[in-house]
Design an enzyme around this catalytic site. Structure first.
Site, PDB file in Angstrom:
ATOM      1  N   SER A 212      -4.252  -4.457  -7.121  1.00 15.57           N
ATOM      2  CA  SER A 212      -5.387  -4.144  -6.256  1.00 15.57           C
ATOM      3  C   SER A 212      -6.679  -4.139  -7.089  1.00 15.57           C
ATOM      4  O   SER A 212      -6.963  -5.126  -7.758  1.00 15.57           O
ATOM      5  CB  SER A 212      -5.151  -2.819  -5.518  1.00 15.57           C
ATOM      6  OG  SER A 212      -6.073  -2.658  -4.462  1.00 15.57           O
ATOM      7  N   ASP A 337      -0.446  -8.029   2.700  1.00 15.23           N
ATOM      8  CA  ASP A 337      -1.387  -7.199   1.950  1.00 15.23           C
ATOM      9  C   ASP A 337      -2.500  -6.632   2.836  1.00 15.23           C
ATOM     10  O   ASP A 337      -3.015  -5.547   2.591  1.00 15.23           O
ATOM     11  CB  ASP A 337      -2.044  -8.045   0.843  1.00 15.23           C
ATOM     12  CG  ASP A 337      -1.599  -7.617  -0.554  1.00 15.23           C
ATOM     13  OD1 ASP A 337      -1.326  -6.426  -0.746  1.00 15.23           O
ATOM     14  OD2 ASP A 337      -1.536  -8.481  -1.439  1.00 15.23           O
ATOM     15  N   HIS A 456       0.253  -3.756   1.377  1.00 17.15           N
ATOM     16  CA  HIS A 456      -0.502  -3.563   0.145  1.00 17.15           C
ATOM     17  C   HIS A 456       0.145  -2.433  -0.674  1.00 17.15           C
ATOM     18  O   HIS A 456       0.476  -1.379  -0.133  1.00 17.15           O
ATOM     19  CB  HIS A 456      -1.945  -3.190   0.509  1.00 17.15           C
ATOM     20  CG  HIS A 456      -2.881  -3.247  -0.657  1.00 17.15           C
ATOM     21  ND1 HIS A 456      -3.050  -4.388  -1.421  1.00 17.15           N
ATOM     22  CD2 HIS A 456      -3.713  -2.309  -1.209  1.00 17.15           C
ATOM     23  CE1 HIS A 456      -3.939  -4.147  -2.357  1.00 17.15           C
ATOM     24  NE2 HIS A 456      -4.348  -2.897  -2.265  1.00 17.15           N
TER      25      HIS A 456
END
Length: 555
Positions: A212, A337, A456
């Site tokens: 991320s 995601d 995610h």
């Protein structure tokens, strides 16, 4: 017979105890450190160091400086506080300004290790939150490097860096240049390069990896000219420098908003006032607004991100890939995601009883393409509804919303970064992946829909070996996928080739400027999980069709 067996076991344990491999006290540039030595199997032990300072307590809105050192032996057995940041509810702060510490896991066989490859982890958290140890559940820290270090026979390092206002506030000029958090990461990588030999590591074989905002940070660290020669390889999971949230193009505006919240002027005295303001107030003033809708997606609320400062980032990230020409690079995304984000923007996505209005699809696409006005929306809508038919199912519409978010926020920018890396590479190799192990919360009677793929951050538990360290929480298939990922990641760290070393289920081909091959990673993977030109139609739309439409001035 049992007596003999008992004697043999006793002798083995005695021999292991006598020859217990441990680094003992380690000499570093700052002074002596001592960690904890633990047994992880017959003739396998591990030294764990927690809380080694890699820089001094940072000055407010300044680059980190070298640590002055300490006398005596520093007991490095406890995690130090994370950098000051907002709590989950954004109602208070936690952490400290004294936070530039790192943790090291060193595996040993019968002898003390030397010359091991090194993997340095950079955590995510939207540049707003996170810590070197990760989330903690019953003393089981998410970013414990133990499983990776043990299974892959590599040294794992996790580092702390400033986040939120303290890490990324910028006036867009020399008053408050920004990127302090990136400089912290750089200082930690440089410290590892200078000191890791004393811990049994190879300073010429360092891999940085992150997820991320940490994946984007890894990408930035490969692009800055300041890291030449400090590391050899890099892995970006669900985040690259080209992501739409990766760079704040107008930092001054947000700095003024923060200044007004803490009663500082917005004129030439702003920076001086901000430097003297209470850190907790400053941190809270930079918190993220969680209110979002298809017309104002939450991804646009991430204002505290890196800036083009003319120093760490001398230019637009897309123009800096020549700096990564010799770096071996893996980048990839999770197949859903965008779910975490679009689930906030369009809440009906997660409700099996509610329809998601087609109008919400249009509103979200209009937001993402707003610079191009009606032409942008029309092109985007026709691209994403091409396979809908005349009467799309409820599920089809919901999945399309998640795909749009995934493509825009993560997948397309990651593909663009892979193209640029491969095009600029000299000796650096390039690899692309799509992680698709379904989320464990999906299904009937669970919070997520049954069609859920990998959300995610779903990859983190597998990379850090949680199915092995907390086996009761997982099925055998989860241990399979965790074993695969640790093997690919650590093989890559050792050799620059994810296929060389520990055995892997499928050969992962390189991504080249002509082939664009990628590996799909999940528990069922076999040779049919090698693909080409990931989501090509959508990548083509966002990277070629949309940018070439005229800008709409009707806004």
């Amino acid at each position: 017979m049992m007596v003999k067996l008992g004697i043999l076991v006793a002798v083995a344990v005695f021999l292991e105890t006598v020859s217990a491999a441990s680094l003992g006290v380690v000499y570093t540039e700052g002074g002596m450190v001592e960690g904890k030595n633990i047994r992880i199997g017959l003739f396998r032990r591990m030294d764990v160091f927690k809380g080694i300072p890699f820089a001094d307590i940072p000055g407010r809105f300044e680059k980190p400086k070298r640590h002055p050192g300490w006398d005596g032996i520093l007991k490095a057995t406890e995690y130090r506080q994370r950098c000051i940041q907002v709590n989950l509810l954004m109602s208070d702060t936690r952490g400290s300004e004294d936070c530039l510490y790192l943790n090291i896991w060193v595996p040993h066989g019968r002898k003390v290790s030397t010359g091991l490859p090194v993997m340095v982890w950079i955590y995510g958290g939207g540049f707003l939150a996170g810590g070197s140890m990760g989330a903690n559940f019953l003393d089981n820290y998410l970013y414990s490097g133990q499983e990776i270090a043990d299974r892959g026979n590599v040294i794992v390092v996790t580092l702390g860096y400033r986040v939120g206002t303290m890490g990324f506030l910028s006036t867009g000029d020399s008053d408050l240049p920004g990127n302090y958090g990136l400089w912290d990461q750089h200082a930690a990588i440089a410290w590892v390069n200078r000191n890791i030999r004393s811990f049994g590591g190879d300073p010429d074989n360092i891999t940085i990896f992150g997820e991320s905002a940490g994946g984007a940070s890894v990408s930035f660290q490969t692009l800055t000219p300041h890291n030449k020669g400090l590391f050899k390889r890099a892995i970006s999971q669900s985040g690259v420098a080209l992501c739409p949230w990766g760079i704040n193009k107008n930092p001054r505006r947000f700095a003024e908003e923060v200044a007004l919240k803490v009663n500082c002027p917005t004129d030439q005295n702003m920076a001086a006032c901000l430097k003297m303001t209470d850190p907790a107030l400053l941190t809270l003033a930079g918190s993220l607004s969680l209110s979002s809708s298809p017309d104002h997606p939450i991804v646009w609320n991430l204002f505290l991100s890196p800036v083009i400062d003319g120093d760490f980032l001398p230019d637009e990230p897309s123009k800096l890939f020549h700096n990564a020409a010799a770096v071996d690079y893996i980048a990839g995304v999770n197949d859903m995601d965008g779910h975490l984000f679009t689930g906030l923007d369009v809440p009906s996505v997660n409700s099996p009883l509610l329809d998601t209005p087609i109008d919400d699809v249009k509103r979200l696409l209009a937001s993402y393409t707003k610079e191009k006005g009606q032409a942008g929306l029309d092109n985007a809508y026709s691209t994403y509804t091409l396979n809908w038919g005349s009467n799309p199912s409820k599920e089809t519409i919901k999945k399309t919303v998640v795909e749009i978010g995934t493509d825009y926020i993560f997948l397309v920018p990651t593909q663009a970064a892979l193209y640029l890396h491969a095009a600029n590479a000299t000796t650096g190799r390039t690899y692309s992946y799509l992680f698709s192990q379904p989320n464990r919360m999906g299904g009937i009677g669970r919070p997520y829909p049954s069609w859920m793929g990998a959300d995610h951050a779903d990859d983190l538990q597998y990379v850090f070996g949680k199915p092995f360290s907390t086996p009761l929480g997982y099925w055998p298939r989860h241990r399979d996928v965790s074993g695969y990922m640790i093997a690919y990641w650590t093989n890559f760290a050792k050799t620059g080739d994810p296929n060389k070393g520990e055995s892997v289920p499928v050969t992962w081909p390189r991504f080249t400027s002509t082939e664009h091959q990628y590996l799909e990673i999940n528990s069922k993977m076999n040779k049919n999980y090698v693909g080409q030109k990931m989501r090509m139609r959508y990548v083509h739309f966002w990277s070629s069709v949309l940018p070439n439409l005229p800008i709409s001035f009707s806004e």
